[in-house]
Design an enzyme around this catalytic site. Structure first.
Site, short mmCIF file in Angstrom:
data_model
loop_
_atom_site.label_atom_id
_atom_site.label_comp_id
_atom_site.label_asym_id
_atom_site.label_seq_id
_atom_site.Cartn_x
_atom_site.Cartn_y
_atom_site.Cartn_z
N ARG A 173 0.83 -1.20 0.00
CA ARG A 173 0.00 0.00 0.00
C ARG A 173 0.87 1.26 0.00
O ARG A 173 0.41 2.31 -0.42
CB ARG A 173 -0.87 0.03 1.27
CG ARG A 173 -1.94 -1.02 1.32
CD ARG A 173 -2.60 -1.04 2.69
NE ARG A 173 -3.17 0.23 3.07
CZ ARG A 173 -4.38 0.66 2.74
NH1 ARG A 173 -5.14 -0.09 1.98
NH2 ARG A 173 -4.82 1.82 3.14
N ARG A 249 -8.83 -5.78 14.06
CA ARG A 249 -8.27 -4.78 14.95
C ARG A 249 -9.32 -3.70 15.17
O ARG A 249 -10.09 -3.36 14.26
CB ARG A 249 -7.02 -4.12 14.34
CG ARG A 249 -5.90 -5.06 14.09
CD ARG A 249 -5.32 -5.66 15.34
NE ARG A 249 -4.43 -4.75 16.06
CZ ARG A 249 -3.88 -5.05 17.23
NH1 ARG A 249 -4.15 -6.20 17.83
NH2 ARG A 249 -3.06 -4.19 17.82
N ARG A 279 -0.58 6.89 15.83
CA ARG A 279 -0.51 8.18 15.15
C ARG A 279 -1.40 9.19 15.87
O ARG A 279 -2.25 8.81 16.68
CB ARG A 279 -0.92 8.07 13.68
CG ARG A 279 -2.29 7.50 13.44
CD ARG A 279 -2.56 7.31 11.94
NE ARG A 279 -3.83 6.63 11.72
CZ ARG A 279 -4.29 6.28 10.54
NH1 ARG A 279 -3.61 6.51 9.44
NH2 ARG A 279 -5.46 5.66 10.42
N GLU A 300 -4.32 7.84 18.46
CA GLU A 300 -4.93 6.59 18.00
C GLU A 300 -4.17 5.37 18.54
O GLU A 300 -2.95 5.28 18.38
CB GLU A 300 -4.88 6.63 16.47
CG GLU A 300 -5.73 5.62 15.78
CD GLU A 300 -5.81 5.95 14.27
OE1 GLU A 300 -5.95 7.13 13.88
OE2 GLU A 300 -5.71 4.99 13.48
N TYR A 348 -9.04 -5.58 3.26
CA TYR A 348 -8.54 -4.26 3.63
C TYR A 348 -8.82 -3.31 2.46
O TYR A 348 -7.96 -3.07 1.63
CB TYR A 348 -7.04 -4.42 3.89
CG TYR A 348 -6.29 -3.26 4.51
CD1 TYR A 348 -6.90 -2.09 4.90
CD2 TYR A 348 -4.92 -3.39 4.73
CE1 TYR A 348 -6.17 -1.07 5.47
CE2 TYR A 348 -4.18 -2.38 5.30
CZ TYR A 348 -4.81 -1.22 5.67
OH TYR A 348 -4.06 -0.20 6.23
N ASP A 350 -10.00 0.30 0.59
CA ASP A 350 -10.12 1.74 0.72
C ASP A 350 -11.51 2.19 0.25
O ASP A 350 -12.22 1.43 -0.42
CB ASP A 350 -9.05 2.43 -0.12
CG ASP A 350 -7.67 2.27 0.49
OD1 ASP A 350 -7.58 2.14 1.73
OD2 ASP A 350 -6.68 2.25 -0.26
N1 UDP Z 1 3.08 1.41 7.99
C1 UDP Z 1 4.23 1.46 8.76
N2 UDP Z 1 4.69 2.67 9.19
C2 UDP Z 1 4.05 3.83 8.92
C3 UDP Z 1 2.88 3.78 8.14
C4 UDP Z 1 2.41 2.57 7.69
O1 UDP Z 1 4.81 0.43 9.05
O2 UDP Z 1 4.52 4.89 9.36
C5 UDP Z 1 2.59 0.08 7.55
C6 UDP Z 1 1.58 -0.48 8.55
O3 UDP Z 1 1.71 -1.88 8.60
C7 UDP Z 1 0.26 -0.09 7.91
C8 UDP Z 1 0.56 -0.27 6.44
O4 UDP Z 1 1.94 0.17 6.31
O5 UDP Z 1 -0.81 -0.89 8.34
C9 UDP Z 1 -0.34 0.50 5.52
O6 UDP Z 1 -0.31 1.86 5.88
P1 UDP Z 1 -1.56 2.83 5.64
O7 UDP Z 1 -1.09 4.20 5.95
O8 UDP Z 1 -2.11 2.54 4.30
O9 UDP Z 1 -2.56 2.37 6.78
P2 UDP Z 1 -4.04 2.93 7.14
O10 UDP Z 1 -4.06 4.42 6.91
O11 UDP Z 1 -5.01 2.17 6.28
O12 UDP Z 1 -4.19 2.58 8.60
#
Ligand code: UDP
Length: 371
Positions: A173, A249, A279, A300, A348, A350
């Site tokens: 992703r 989750r 985050r 979060e 998963y 979007d």
């Molecule tokens: N991820 C990570 N570090 C980051 C951001 C994302 O390891 O700083 C990994 C993490 O496993 C996450 C995946 O990349 O679930 C996909 O990130 P995305 O930002 O798409 O997650 P979402 O916004 O859907 O929670």
């Protein structure tokens, strides 16, 4: 012939299906267990600050699909918004997704794009030819140092599993860029609806042929009288967890309030495993076209989804595909029923893919059953 159709769930999947079917002349009843529309995309104004809150975490709309983009723009004014995520790791602030600035800051270098590409190529694990897991993919992609700093800890916190147990698709992703483009997404269309996502769902469901039942659960017994059921709830719950509960989750949010500006941007990821949150999102920065004196941010936390919690993320575990397959087989055997969406198909997804698939499900249904 006009039919009576039930839709379970008033998120994007359910709302798009209901809209299309009602437009075609069918009668639709939408059942939503929660007290509001739009599922986890729900947005509402915070009465104290006036800030538009993404109640269940940040939602930035992005797509490469022309049909989806045209479709959503009928129901909202999409404001230009580029997601530029920051990351706090090991006491420093970086830019995400991993791009030339991240690489140069992290390694203290001044690489050009080509130099950075060669450098990352030299530290990446080239012995991994067909990465299957998140970890293998990350090591093959960016090497050990960047993996351990930005990906391993965050992923452990987000999924509660080590990256060696998750499939490579989760990492795919995220882009890796050898230029200074720090747009988190690579899609040509990106934006946030001026009045939020719930407003879009309200418009989709505002039709004489649609009745919405909030705070109303729907069980097997309620199917009587409906010729078809579109179900966007959790697939395992529909079958009373007959094959065991699928792993999800859930998220907890701690609300932070202040005057002015808390963190100076919409999203900062916290990648260190010792920091318990994943985050912080500060919601007024998702609407830079508005101005607010006060500010609201959500810290979060991700954890295992227990009975009674809201499921957010299906966990795509390599080891649990067999259990999922049994549910998918049960779903296929159901007559007069279609499973859809993130929870209904345990994927998963979007927002744009959810909408695209709902439009396609509606196309197929209306092709077979015009009103
Ligand atoms: N991820 C990570 N570090 C980051 C951001 C994302 O390891 O700083 C990994 C993490 O496993 C996450 C995946 O990349 O679930 C996909 O990130 P995305 O930002 O798409 O997650 P979402 O916004 O859907 O929670």
């Amino acid at each position: 012939m006009k039919q009576r159709i039930a839709v379970v769930g008033a998120g994007f999947s359910g709302a798009v299906i209901a809209y299309r079917l009602a437009q075609a002349g069918h009668g639709v009843d939408v059942f939503e267990a929660r007290r509001h529309l739009a599922g986890n995309c729900h947005t509402e104004r915070d009465p104290q600050s006036g800030v538009l809150l993404h109640r269940y975490g940040p939602h930035i709309f992005h797509t490469a699909d022309e049909r989806v983009w045209r479709f959503v723009n009928q129901f909202a004014e999409f404001m230009p918004f580029v997601n530029r995520v920051k990351a706090v790791a090991r006491g420093r602030v970086f830019t995400l997704p991993i791009n030339l600035l991240t690489i140069n800051q992290f390694f203290g270098r001044t690489f050009s794009p080509e130099e950075a590409r060669r450098f990352i190529g030299s530290i990446a694990d080239t012995s991994i030819e067909n990465p299957r897991t998140f970890e293998e993919q990350a090591l093959a992609f960016v090497g050990k140092d960047l993996y351990e700093t930005f990906l391993e800890g965050y992923t452990l916190k987000q999924w509660g599993r080590h990256p060696s147990q998750l499939p490579a698709s989760v990492l795919k992703r995220l882009p890796l860029r050898f230029n200074y483009d720090d747009n988190y997404y690579s899609h040509p269309y990106q934006g946030i609806p001026r009045e939020g996502y719930t407003h879009i769902v309200e418009k989709l469901l505002d039709h004489a042929g649609i009745r919405v039942h909030l705070e109303t659960s729907f069980t097997q017994a309620d199917r009587k009288g409906f010729s078809h059921l579109f179900y966007s709830g959790p697939i395992d719950a529909w079958f009373d967890d007959a094959e065991g509960r699928l792993a999800y989750r859930t998220l907890d949010f701690e609300t932070l309030r202040a005057e002015g500006d808390l963190q100076g941007t919409a999203v900062i990821n916290y990648c260190d495993p010792e920091v318990p949150w994943t985050r912080i999102s500060e919601h007024k920065h998702f609407a830079p076209w508005e101005s607010h004196e006060r500010t609201v941010a959500f810290k979060e936390f991700s954890r295992v989804c227990e009975a009674g919690d809201i499921p957010y993320y299906p966990i795509p575990l390599v080891a649990e595909q067999a259990q999922l397959q049994r549910y998918l087989d049960l779903a296929r055997a159901e007559q007069g029923m279609t499973f859809l969406g993130r929870l209904g198909t345990y994927r998963y997804l979007d927002m744009d893919v959810t909408i695209k698939e709902a439009l396609e499900v509606a196309d197929r249904f209306l092709g077979a059953c015009p009103a």
